[in-house]
Scaffold this active site. Sequence first.
Site, short mmCIF file in Angstrom:
data_model
loop_
_atom_site.label_atom_id
_atom_site.label_comp_id
_atom_site.label_asym_id
_atom_site.label_seq_id
_atom_site.Cartn_x
_atom_site.Cartn_y
_atom_site.Cartn_z
N PRO A 99 30.80 93.56 57.84
CA PRO A 99 31.40 94.88 57.63
C PRO A 99 31.48 95.56 58.78
O PRO A 99 32.36 96.44 58.74
CB PRO A 99 30.45 95.54 56.59
CG PRO A 99 29.48 94.34 55.94
CD PRO A 99 29.55 93.31 56.96
N GLU A 126 20.09 91.77 54.04
CA GLU A 126 20.25 92.96 54.41
C GLU A 126 21.16 92.97 55.98
O GLU A 126 22.12 93.99 56.24
CB GLU A 126 19.16 93.82 55.06
CG GLU A 126 19.24 95.28 55.67
CD GLU A 126 19.88 96.08 54.43
OE1 GLU A 126 20.48 97.25 54.93
OE2 GLU A 126 19.82 95.77 53.48
N ARG A 164 46.99 78.30 57.66
CA ARG A 164 48.52 78.02 56.99
C ARG A 164 49.49 78.52 58.29
O ARG A 164 50.84 78.16 58.11
CB ARG A 164 48.63 79.32 56.16
CG ARG A 164 48.74 80.71 56.45
CD ARG A 164 48.78 81.55 55.37
NE ARG A 164 50.00 81.47 54.30
CZ ARG A 164 51.12 81.98 54.57
NH1 ARG A 164 51.45 82.68 55.79
NH2 ARG A 164 52.21 81.62 53.74
N ASP A 179 56.44 86.10 56.71
CA ASP A 179 55.49 87.06 56.32
C ASP A 179 55.21 88.41 56.48
O ASP A 179 55.52 88.85 57.55
CB ASP A 179 54.07 86.07 56.37
CG ASP A 179 53.98 84.86 55.70
OD1 ASP A 179 54.76 84.47 54.82
OD2 ASP A 179 53.12 84.02 55.91
#
Length: 262
Positions: A99, A126, A164, A179
């Site tokens: 994160p 953690e 991809r 895209d």
Amino acid sequence: MRVDVLTLFPEMFEGVFGSSILGKARDKGIVSLETVNFRDYANNKHNTVDDTPYGGGGGMVLKPEPIFAAVEDVSARANGERAAEGREPAKPRVILMCPQGEKFTQAKAKELSGEEHLIFICGHYEGYDERIRQYLVTDELSVGDYVLTGGELPAMVVIDAVVRLLPGVLGNELSAVTDSFSDGLLEYPHYTRPPEFREWKVPDVLLSGHHAEIGKWRRQQSLVRTLERRPDLLETAELTAKEREWLEREKARGGLPAPDSE
């Protein structure tokens, strides 16, 4: 490309790696997708990979020994295979899903698609021993400002976005080029048959066969859609002077008529 994923839950990847675009890419030999359970590299009789944090606090922290050992072994085996094929050794990009990492973008996917070997580290608990960040990984990536149970789902997202883009993976090579985010804008609307459905008609320009006009319409619609939904992207998008002038006018008055593209 070779992709190795270090995880405590390799079974999570079985369906993803064997299905759809990723499965086809692997079947074609364009990419190698493998999982490695780094618990197998634990250096204690109980095969523990985590421990309590120094200084106290809640949760458990992933130990450095099994992570380092797994990455070094995977890298050595990959280079051994390369040597057997008469190829030079390659240094892998070691990616920590976290994160706290850099926010993953289409530009990052394109950058990673140029690598020969990617190693993903998926953590739980953690967090990671800081020495893993400092001395082992080359990249830390996050898929958004939220916290998940582990790094497996984010790794799947990144791998799908990267693979991809490899040549030969998509049936139509233009698909990746057009895209959303590829040129800094959201993608234009798409339509297919029938030309009229419940009295809702496909825009006439798309039925005209006039490719220059269709291209112009699509560019206009990308600008409109980006302004409506993700105006933040316009700050860094590659736009003509005429398009930027139009955007400034529309921001000032709140309207959304299509601009004339150059």
